[in-house]
Design a protein around this motif. Structure first.
Motif, short mmCIF file in Angstrom:
data_model
loop_
_atom_site.label_atom_id
_atom_site.label_comp_id
_atom_site.label_asym_id
_atom_site.label_seq_id
_atom_site.Cartn_x
_atom_site.Cartn_y
_atom_site.Cartn_z
N SER A 1 -22.46 -6.75 58.42
CA SER A 1 -21.18 -7.46 58.46
C SER A 1 -21.25 -8.82 59.15
O SER A 1 -20.23 -9.49 59.28
CB SER A 1 -20.14 -6.59 59.18
OG SER A 1 -20.09 -5.30 58.64
N ALA B 1 -9.65 -13.69 46.74
CA ALA B 1 -11.04 -14.12 46.61
C ALA B 1 -11.58 -14.53 47.98
O ALA B 1 -10.82 -14.85 48.90
CB ALA B 1 -11.14 -15.29 45.64
N GLU B 2 -12.89 -14.50 48.10
CA GLU B 2 -13.52 -14.85 49.37
C GLU B 2 -13.08 -16.22 49.87
O GLU B 2 -12.86 -16.42 51.06
CB GLU B 2 -15.04 -14.82 49.21
CG GLU B 2 -15.64 -13.44 49.19
CD GLU B 2 -15.61 -12.77 50.56
OE1 GLU B 2 -15.76 -13.48 51.57
OE2 GLU B 2 -15.43 -11.55 50.61
N GLU B 3 -12.93 -17.20 48.95
CA GLU B 3 -12.61 -18.56 49.37
C GLU B 3 -11.19 -18.68 49.93
O GLU B 3 -10.84 -19.68 50.56
CB GLU B 3 -12.81 -19.54 48.22
CG GLU B 3 -12.02 -19.20 46.96
CD GLU B 3 -12.84 -18.37 45.98
OE1 GLU B 3 -12.52 -18.42 44.78
OE2 GLU B 3 -13.78 -17.67 46.42
N ALA C 1 -10.35 -8.38 50.31
CA ALA C 1 -11.20 -9.42 49.71
C ALA C 1 -12.07 -8.82 48.62
O ALA C 1 -12.80 -7.86 48.85
CB ALA C 1 -12.07 -10.06 50.79
N ARG C 2 -11.96 -9.39 47.44
CA ARG C 2 -12.86 -9.00 46.35
C ARG C 2 -14.22 -9.65 46.59
O ARG C 2 -14.31 -10.81 46.94
CB ARG C 2 -12.31 -9.48 45.00
CG ARG C 2 -11.03 -8.78 44.58
CD ARG C 2 -10.70 -9.11 43.14
NE ARG C 2 -9.45 -8.53 42.71
CZ ARG C 2 -9.30 -7.29 42.26
NH1 ARG C 2 -10.36 -6.50 42.23
NH2 ARG C 2 -8.14 -6.84 41.87
N LYS C 3 -15.26 -8.87 46.38
CA LYS C 3 -16.59 -9.41 46.65
C LYS C 3 -17.60 -8.81 45.69
O LYS C 3 -17.41 -7.73 45.15
CB LYS C 3 -17.02 -9.16 48.09
CG LYS C 3 -17.06 -7.70 48.51
CD LYS C 3 -15.74 -7.19 48.99
CE LYS C 3 -15.82 -5.80 49.58
NZ LYS C 3 -14.52 -5.27 50.00
N LYS D 1 -9.87 -16.52 52.11
CA LYS D 1 -9.74 -15.77 53.35
C LYS D 1 -9.35 -16.65 54.55
O LYS D 1 -8.62 -16.22 55.43
CB LYS D 1 -11.04 -15.03 53.67
CG LYS D 1 -11.26 -13.82 52.79
CD LYS D 1 -12.63 -13.22 52.97
CE LYS D 1 -12.89 -12.77 54.39
NZ LYS D 1 -14.16 -12.04 54.51
N ASN D 2 -9.83 -17.87 54.57
CA ASN D 2 -9.59 -18.73 55.72
C ASN D 2 -8.58 -19.84 55.45
O ASN D 2 -8.49 -20.79 56.21
CB ASN D 2 -10.92 -19.35 56.18
CG ASN D 2 -11.89 -18.31 56.69
OD1 ASN D 2 -11.50 -17.38 57.39
ND2 ASN D 2 -13.15 -18.44 56.32
N CYS E 1 -19.52 -11.85 57.46
CA CYS E 1 -18.21 -11.74 56.81
C CYS E 1 -17.10 -11.25 57.72
O CYS E 1 -15.93 -11.27 57.33
CB CYS E 1 -18.31 -10.81 55.60
SG CYS E 1 -18.69 -9.09 56.01
N ASP F 1 -14.50 -7.02 55.83
CA ASP F 1 -14.38 -8.39 55.35
C ASP F 1 -12.97 -8.72 54.85
O ASP F 1 -12.78 -9.70 54.13
CB ASP F 1 -15.40 -8.66 54.24
CG ASP F 1 -15.34 -7.63 53.12
OD1 ASP F 1 -14.58 -6.65 53.26
OD2 ASP F 1 -16.04 -7.80 52.11
N ASP F 2 -11.98 -7.94 55.25
CA ASP F 2 -10.61 -8.21 54.82
C ASP F 2 -9.86 -9.02 55.88
O ASP F 2 -10.36 -9.25 56.98
CB ASP F 2 -9.88 -6.88 54.55
CG ASP F 2 -10.41 -6.19 53.31
OD1 ASP F 2 -11.15 -6.84 52.53
OD2 ASP F 2 -10.09 -5.01 53.11
#
Length: 346
Positions: free
Chosen positions: A12, A125-127, A221-223, A129-130, A15, A94-95
């Protein structure tokens, strides 16, 4: 501690930072949360990252280190065993979470004296998250909706609840009384995909009261990265295990129609869908799954939920045609032709 958050971790390191930020920003106060990380034998620097976080919150962060990679179900079950708060919930490593997530769930489960408080969730999506999600701004301008209480007094009402919430099987957006899980001996099945389906369906068959909060407070988060467990089986295994467990508990007949619907759709139709997308399932494997459905269900072709097309996925209706005779290369070709024809007609 007011509640325990159980977080399985596997490799982890790269992420988990957004989730750690979310935990520190919870409006309920991180000091009121018991955070239990279960490191599933990571081979990167995950343990170092978790210990750094623990140093900042020594009173309420617990780290459990598995002696080998057991999988996400084992890790969640172990976290529940080691938890001390009266309420438990789960998060993926990673959520991201809204700041008000745990305060909202806790206030509703206490105020309504119910067994579970559950909020809506979405997939990002991952992008994302922030940026738009999580601890930063989404909850500040969110429109709030009225919560809804479900009092389930008999198995007829439980069946209807299971049908209504078929798309909300995941464990992360739910706060549960630990005493409820212990009373009904509800744990995650180990070594397979579909552990959420098994776990949540078993809960629903014993559920008496739940508070539903329609606001989206959890973002999954989809990964495409490595799964938290190396022991992956197909969803049919979880559904077959669920049916067997319901029979062992003497409650299968009360829920057979919806359990058979889930067995067909999650165990068989989903596999057919992924096969159409290019997964390397053989004709023999698909035929084996078809036989499982015919053997393990009561009367799948006259199931009222299937006849009324209470499907989760559009492709389930097409997959139903494959149940009617032995799956061979010929029936597969005919099935693909029918799918192509439908797509062309759209």
């Amino acid at each position: 501690m007011l509640l325990s958050v159980i977080i399985p971790c596997y490799n982890s390191m790269r992420c988990i930072d957004p989730l750690l930020d979310c935990l520190e920003c919870q409006t309920i106060g991180i000091e009121n949360i018991e955070i239990i990380f279960v490191d599933d034998f990571s081979v990167d620097d995950t343990r170092m990252k978790l210990k750094e976080f623990q140093q900042n919150h020594p009173q309420n962060v617990q780290i459990i280190e598995n002696d080998k990679n057991y999988g996400v179900s084992y890790s969640r079950n172990r976290g529940v065993e080691k938890s001390h708060a009266p309420f438990v919930t789960f998060a993926d490593h990673d959520d991201v979470l809204e700041r008000t997530l745990y305060e909202t769930l806790y206030e509703n489960i206490v105020k309504n004296e119910c067994e579970i408080a559950m909020c809506a969730h979405d997939y990002i999506a991952e992008e994302d998250k922030n940026t738009r999600r999580g601890v930063y701004e989404a909850d500040d301008g969110q429109e709030w909706y009225s919560s809804q209480m479900f009092e389930l007094q008999d198995n007829v009402q439980r069946n209807q609840f299971m049908l209504q919430f078929r798309n909300d099987l995941e464990c992360w957006s739910k706060l549960i009384r630990k005493s409820f899980l212990l009373e009904h001996t509800i744990v995650f099945p180990e070594g397979m995909w579909g552990e959420d389906f098994y776990w949540w369906s078993l809960i629903e068959m014993h559920l008496n009261s739940l508070c539903w909060i329609p606001n989206v407070l959890y973002h999954h988060a989809r990964k495409d990265g490595q799964a938290a467990s190396k022991e992956i089986d197909n969803w049919m295994s979880a559904q077959l295990l669920l049916n067997q467990e319901a029979k062992r508990r003497g409650i299968y007949q009360d829920f057979s129609e919806i359990l058979d619907l889930e067995l067909f759709e999650i165990g068989f139709a989903s596999t057919v869908y992924y096969w159409v997308l290019g997964n390397n399932f053989s004709v023999q494997e698909l035929e084996g799954l078809r036989r499982d459905v015919i053997r393990e269900t009561t009367d799948i072709f006259h199931n009222p939920y299937i006849c009324s097309k209470n499907f989760r996925y559009r492709y389930s209706e097409y997959a139903l045609e494959l149940l009617k005779e032995e799956i061979t290369e010929r029936t597969i070709r005919d099935f693909l032709k029918s799918i192509v024809a439908v797509l062309k007609a759209l």
